[in-house]
Design an enzyme around this catalytic site. Structure first.
Site, PDB file in Angstrom:
ATOM      1  N   SER A   1       0.802  -1.226   0.000  1.00 46.87           N
ATOM      2  CA  SER A   1       0.000   0.000   0.000  1.00 46.87           C
ATOM      3  C   SER A   1       0.833   1.274   0.000  1.00 46.87           C
ATOM      4  O   SER A   1       0.327   2.333  -0.353  1.00 46.87           O
ATOM      5  CB  SER A   1      -0.958   0.014   1.198  1.00 46.87           C
ATOM      6  OG  SER A   1      -0.245   0.124   2.413  1.00 46.87           O
TER       7      SER A   1
ATOM      8  N   LYS B   1       0.695   4.279   7.213  1.00 49.11           N
ATOM      9  CA  LYS B   1      -0.059   5.167   6.324  1.00 49.11           C
ATOM     10  C   LYS B   1       0.310   6.619   6.580  1.00 49.11           C
ATOM     11  O   LYS B   1       0.762   6.991   7.666  1.00 49.11           O
ATOM     12  CB  LYS B   1      -1.570   5.010   6.550  1.00 49.11           C
ATOM     13  CG  LYS B   1      -2.149   3.666   6.138  1.00 49.11           C
ATOM     14  CD  LYS B   1      -2.151   3.462   4.638  1.00 49.11           C
ATOM     15  CE  LYS B   1      -2.803   2.148   4.248  1.00 49.11           C
ATOM     16  NZ  LYS B   1      -2.009   0.972   4.675  1.00 49.11           N
TER      17      LYS B   1
END
Length: 202
Positions: free
Chosen positions: A117, A154
């Site tokens: 990701s 993230k």
């Protein structure tokens, strides 16, 4: 910073390789080596770490090759889960060394990245160095626990409406949480990524 060329050659690191390690262009390395420009302070510390010298030596303020103070070893974890104190985690994959200066800013650990990701900046198998803290600023990259599951890496965006966890890879969707969800799930920030140590670079 003409000493950089000598240090680089002693370690058999090419300009291209060093540029990749620091996230700059090869021409930037070349400019530093002929004193046409100089790296910022954060990059200077990274260069000093790579070659195990002091920043003063890089800047020509020390005449001898004086190694820095011995680094501080921190554990590299394979995962971080809710409810498990850091000192009780058994899945220690490796150890990384951080500078005494970085260690003085707080408690740190390494985390082996899983998943895609955060590509292309952060690849699966890379290690991120994390400073433990329960809050970060918008734009920071953080380690976050959602709903008690395994921690994820993230980029953080905070607004009055809530918190968004943003992947680097456009193939993955951002994750948004309202203030209520942050409390009830919960969504918990456990640290700020302060350094990336690429392990898949060629």
């Amino acid at each position: 910073m003409k000493v950089l060329k000598e240090l680089r050659k002693n370690k058999k690191i090419t300009q291209a390789k060093l540029a990749e390690m620091l996230g700059v262009s090869r021409s930037t390395i070349s400019m530093w080596e002929i004193d046409e420009s100089q790296p910022d302070n954060d990059t200077l510390v990274k260069i000093a770490d790579i070659f195990n010298v002091s920043t003063d030596f890089l800047l020509g303020q020390e005449s001898d090759l004086i190694p820095k103070r011995k680094g501080v070893k921190i554990p590299v974890l394979g995962r971080v889960q809710a409810g498990i104190p850091f000192d009780a985690i058994e899945e220690i994959l490796d150890y990384e060394e951080i500078s005494p200066e970085m260690a003085a800013t707080g408690d740190h650990f390494g985390l082996r990245v899983r998943g895609r990701s955060m590509e292309p900046r952060i690849l699966e198998g890379d290690v991120v160095i994390v400073r433990k803290q329960s809050d970060v600023d918008t734009g920071d990259t953080a380690i976050v626990l959602v709903n008690g599951s395994e921690a994820t890496v993230k980029k953080i965006k905070k607004t009055k409406a809530g918190l968004t966890l943003i992947p680097n890879n456009p193939a993955f969707d951002p994750m948004f949480y309202t203030p209520e969800e942050i409390m009830t799930l919960p969504v918990q920030i456990i640290g700020k990524v302060v350094e990336l140590r690429g392990k898949n670079r060629f």
